[in-house]
Design a protein around this motif. Structure first.
Motif, PDB file in Angstrom:
ATOM      1  N   SER A 148     -22.270  64.053 -27.482  1.00  0.00           N
ATOM      2  CA  SER A 148     -21.129  63.245 -27.055  1.00  0.00           C
ATOM      3  C   SER A 148     -20.809  62.160 -28.079  1.00  0.00           C
ATOM      4  O   SER A 148     -19.869  61.393 -27.902  1.00  0.00           O
ATOM      5  N   GLU A 149     -21.608  62.091 -29.129  1.00  0.00           N
ATOM      6  CA  GLU A 149     -21.363  61.151 -30.224  1.00  0.00           C
ATOM      7  C   GLU A 149     -22.087  61.673 -31.448  1.00  0.00           C
ATOM      8  O   GLU A 149     -23.261  62.053 -31.339  1.00  0.00           O
ATOM      9  N   VAL A 150     -21.405  61.726 -32.571  1.00  0.00           N
ATOM     10  CA  VAL A 150     -22.033  62.210 -33.802  1.00  0.00           C
ATOM     11  C   VAL A 150     -21.772  61.216 -34.919  1.00  0.00           C
ATOM     12  O   VAL A 150     -20.624  60.892 -35.207  1.00  0.00           O
ATOM     13  N   GLY A 151     -22.827  60.716 -35.530  1.00  0.00           N
ATOM     14  CA  GLY A 151     -22.681  59.819 -36.677  1.00  0.00           C
ATOM     15  C   GLY A 151     -23.406  60.409 -37.875  1.00  0.00           C
ATOM     16  O   GLY A 151     -24.617  60.617 -37.826  1.00  0.00           O
ATOM     17  N   ILE A 152     -22.648  60.730 -38.925  1.00  0.00           N
ATOM     18  CA  ILE A 152     -23.272  61.298 -40.122  1.00  0.00           C
ATOM     19  C   ILE A 152     -23.544  60.166 -41.092  1.00  0.00           C
ATOM     20  O   ILE A 152     -22.662  59.361 -41.379  1.00  0.00           O
ATOM     21  N   ASP A 153     -24.785  60.128 -41.571  1.00  0.00           N
ATOM     22  CA  ASP A 153     -25.136  59.057 -42.488  1.00  0.00           C
ATOM     23  C   ASP A 153     -26.020  59.642 -43.576  1.00  0.00           C
ATOM     24  O   ASP A 153     -27.235  59.742 -43.411  1.00  0.00           O
ATOM     25  N   GLY A 154     -25.395  60.050 -44.691  1.00  0.00           N
ATOM     26  CA  GLY A 154     -26.148  60.615 -45.815  1.00  0.00           C
ATOM     27  C   GLY A 154     -26.874  61.886 -45.414  1.00  0.00           C
ATOM     28  O   GLY A 154     -26.261  62.838 -44.974  1.00  0.00           O
ATOM     29  N   ASP A 155     -28.215  61.857 -45.541  1.00  0.00           N
ATOM     30  CA  ASP A 155     -28.945  63.091 -45.273  1.00  0.00           C
ATOM     31  C   ASP A 155     -29.471  63.187 -43.846  1.00  0.00           C
ATOM     32  O   ASP A 155     -30.337  63.981 -43.539  1.00  0.00           O
ATOM     33  N   SER A 156     -28.929  62.343 -42.963  1.00  0.00           N
ATOM     34  CA  SER A 156     -29.290  62.512 -41.561  1.00  0.00           C
ATOM     35  C   SER A 156     -28.079  62.253 -40.668  1.00  0.00           C
ATOM     36  O   SER A 156     -27.068  61.701 -41.102  1.00  0.00           O
ATOM     37  N   ALA A 157     -28.203  62.692 -39.428  1.00  0.00           N
ATOM     38  CA  ALA A 157     -27.138  62.473 -38.451  1.00  0.00           C
ATOM     39  C   ALA A 157     -27.770  61.905 -37.191  1.00  0.00           C
ATOM     40  O   ALA A 157     -28.862  62.322 -36.797  1.00  0.00           O
ATOM     41  N   VAL A 158     -27.089  60.938 -36.594  1.00  0.00           N
ATOM     42  CA  VAL A 158     -27.554  60.385 -35.329  1.00  0.00           C
ATOM     43  C   VAL A 158     -26.630  60.933 -34.249  1.00  0.00           C
ATOM     44  O   VAL A 158     -25.415  60.774 -34.315  1.00  0.00           O
ATOM     45  N   VAL A 159     -27.226  61.628 -33.292  1.00  0.00           N
ATOM     46  CA  VAL A 159     -26.429  62.332 -32.290  1.00  0.00           C
ATOM     47  C   VAL A 159     -26.854  61.904 -30.898  1.00  0.00           C
ATOM     48  O   VAL A 159     -28.042  61.900 -30.573  1.00  0.00           O
ATOM     49  N   THR A 160     -25.881  61.537 -30.077  1.00  0.00           N
ATOM     50  CA  THR A 160     -26.149  61.253 -28.671  1.00  0.00           C
ATOM     51  C   THR A 160     -25.844  62.507 -27.871  1.00  0.00           C
ATOM     52  O   THR A 160     -24.806  63.138 -28.063  1.00  0.00           O
TER      53      THR A 160
END
Ligand SMILES: Cc1cc2nc3c(=O)[nH]c(=O)nc-3n(C[C@H](O)[C@H](O)[C@H](O)COP(=O)(O)OP(=O)(O)OC[C@H]3O[C@@H](n4cnc5c(N)ncnc54)[C@H](O)[C@@H]3O)c2cc1C
Ligand SMILES: Nc1ncnc2c1ncn2[C@@H]1O[C@H](COP(=O)(O)O)[C@@H](O)[C@H]1O
Lengths: 252, 308
Positions: A148-160
């Motif tokens: 329900s939320e995707v944040g791409i940050d370089g070589d990782s992604a933070v996903v809710t």
């Protein structure tokens, strides 16, 4: 980064499905077909990543019958840059199973080298909820389902993720497969000029054989039946009457 | 025939209801070994050992299995898979996250949301939002199956299966847990409650949802919601009932201000008694309701809460 978005052609979510009288399946001849609603959300997310400068190219892929071209044109009209159609069936009633779809997608990934695959959480026809997880397993990648939320940050992604207990946030290593849930975004409509433009965007056609993937189903459909109908109920005229009925039934 | 059943364990706590329902579904398939995996799982394993029909319990404790991250949990299951013909779990979001990964690693197809077991190879499952039931026969050597919990009764307890420890997991390094946002509630769980009261877009706002919650509390019920209510921010995502939310089959389901779209019906039409309150007499929800009341919910719901 390149984003790959698998999109499936499915019965439109507004259509009431009819089971064929002989139990051989559901009737898909002459019914309205559309892009799987979750996949629209995935396409939207990919386009937003491009608009935010986090992705360079959005490639849509569909596996199935030739008519899935229309689904890909929709993705192109929304803003995808190019499309790949993998023809794997001639009969609109033949569904390609998630395992075979995942194997084909893995080959496409090998060729295209995307940094992210954004797929739907579930196809609303077979309701399998499996393809993204299977693709991730075959590739040996990380996975983040029901996003329900995707944040791409370089070589990782933070996903809710939307889970039974509420929300879970995880951090996954890129490249990754993310399957999207309903609340990730609201997909845009394609404008008429963009629909026209989409006709000129590249759409490559391949076959399952080109990728050397055997799409023979592992599950044989023995029969398809209509669910048990509920008997007609009754209307009550007031809250008092409702309470009386429920008490009579021992329901409260 | 032997079955490996992945128990539903969250932060060390066994979800008895979901796990015991999956045990019932698996009984006809063979001896059921229940796997409890997590950063802590020993207590959950002890509890799982009491489920009637659990022949054995395996416990795998490892920080790498905490929060049931899909990659390490799937690797653990695959490492155990050799001894089993069926690998199953209740169809929770956790299992739907993990099992397809297991299936792909074993090169077999996934059977999601199975609602009936015909024989060891043949299963029934709803497709098209429950508008059709498909019977499928798997040709794979191993079957990976998630069971729709609403379709099975929970197995009883009183058993005392042996508990065995199995090796931990490998750290995948592919993903890590960041945080959980879990709403604490004294209400019964949506998927195991005897009564569910659900609100839809008609409820109008998050504040108004208090009306629904009051009625639910009066009845000792769980609270559910339509997708529209969740999308509008009236209710949290874990309340969503439907094709793509939770599937419930309580003794009594009260739908308030819900129109009855097929996607919603898919999640509740197997309830024993359905009550619908809607101001639109044409609302499709009335076609599945045992008792329908055409009324303004802002009048009818408080009155109902009073009179029960
Ligand atoms: C891919 C996909 C997946 C979906 N999955 C789900 C799912 O899992 N679950 C789900 O629920 N939906 C799902 N949907 C959405 C579904 O199609 C419907 O849009 C949704 O169920 C509608 O919610 P609703 O009935 O609350 O809202 P509406 O359809 O807007 O109905 C509101 C009802 O409230 C009534 N009302 C309004 N005011 C009052 C009042 N004062 N008193 C009494 N009645 C009142 C109205 O008459 C109306 O019938 C999905 C859709 C898609 C495309
Ligand atoms: N035939 C297909 N072609 C393209 N994408 C697909 C296909 N089947 C499944 N997918 C993707 O996988 C997701 C989940 O599908 P499923 O596992 O079948 O429920 C869909 O939302 C799509 O993104």
């Amino acid at each position: 980064m390149k984003v790959l978005v698998p999109v499936k052609r499915v019965i439109d979510y507004n259509v009431k499905v009819r089971v064929k009288a002989d139990g051989s399946g559901v009737d898909l001849a002459n019914v309205k077909m559309s892009m799987n609603p979750f996949d629209e959300i995935a396409v939207e997310e990919a386009i937003r990543l491009k608009e935010a400068g986090k992705a360079e190219e959005v490639v849509a892929v569909s596996i199935g019958v030739k008519q899935a071209q229309e689904t890909l044109r929709t993705a192109l009209a929304m803003g995808a840059d190019r499309a790949i159609l993998v023809v794997a069936a001639d009969d609109v009633h033949q569904d390609i199973e998630p395992l075979a779809v995942a194997k084909i997608l893995a080959k496409v990934v090998e060729e295209e080298q995307p940094g992210l695959v954004l797929c739907g959480k579930q196809a609303i026809d077979n309701d399998m909820n499996a393809t993204g997880q299977m693709l991730s397993a075959i590739l040996g990648w990380s996975q983040a389902t029901f996003a329900s939320e995707v944040g791409i940050d370089g070589d990782s992604a933070v996903v809710t993720r939307e889970v039974d207990g509420g929300l879970q946030t995880i951090k996954v290593k890129m490249p990754t497969v993310v399957s999207v849930d309903l609340r990730l975004n609201e997909p845009r409509y394609a404008s008429l000029p963009n629909i026209m433009k989409a006709k000129k965007k590249p759409l490559d056609e391949k076959t399952a054989a080109d990728y050397g993937v055997d799409v023979t189903p592992r599950l044989t459909v023995v029969k398809t039946s209509a669910p048990a109908e509920r008997a007609a109920g009754e209307m009550v005229g007031s809250v008092d009457e409702l309470v009386a009925k429920l008490k009579e039934k021992g329901a409260v | 025939m032997a079955v490996l059943l992945l128990a539903e364990v969250n932060n060390g706590v066994l979800s008895m209801d979901a796990t015991a329902k999956a045990v019932t579904a698996s009984k006809a398939l063979g001896d059921v070994t229940v796997l409890c995996a997590g950063a802590s799982a020993a207590d959950a394993a002890k509890e799982a050992a009491t489920i009637d029909g659990a022949a054995k319990v395996l416990v795998a404790e490892d920080p790498a299995l905490g929060h049931r991250l899909a990659e390490s949990t799937a690797d653990l299951i695959v490492s155990l898979a050799g001894d089993y013909d069926h690998i199953v779990a209740p169809a929770t979001t956790d299992a739907k996250n993990v099992l397809p990964r297991v299936a792909a690693l074993l090169d077999v197809m996934m059977l999601t949301d199975v609602s009936g077991v015909v024989d060891a190879d043949t299963f029934e499952r709803p497709i098209y939002a429950g508008n059709a039931i498909q019977t499928v026969k798997s040709g794979d050597a191993k079957k990976v199956v998630s069971f729709r919990t609403a379709s099975f009764d929970a197995a009883g307890t009183g058993g005392s299966a042996a508990v065995e420890t199995v090796g931990g997991a490998s750290v995948s390094g592919l993903s890590e847990w960041v945080e959980d946002k879990v709403a604490e509630s004294d209400r019964p769980e949506l998927t195991s409650a005897g009564i569910v009261v659900s609100g839809g877009r008609g409820v109008g706002s998050e504040d108004n949802f208090a009306l629904i919650e009051k009625l639910a509390d009066k009845l000792g019920a769980a609270v559910g919601a339509s997708r529209a209510a969740v999308d509008s921010g009236f209710a949290p995502n874990d309340w969503q009932v439907g094709q793509t939310g939770k599937v419930v089959a309580p003794d009594l389901y009260i739908a308030v201000g819900i129109s009855g779209a097929i996607q919603h019906l898919a999640g509740m039409k197997d309830s024993k008694i359905i009550v619908a309150i809607n101001k639109d007499e044409e609302a499709p929800i009335f076609q599945v309701a045992d008792y329908g009341l055409v009324a303004d919910l802002f009048e009818a719901v408080p009155e109902l809460t009073d009179k029960l």
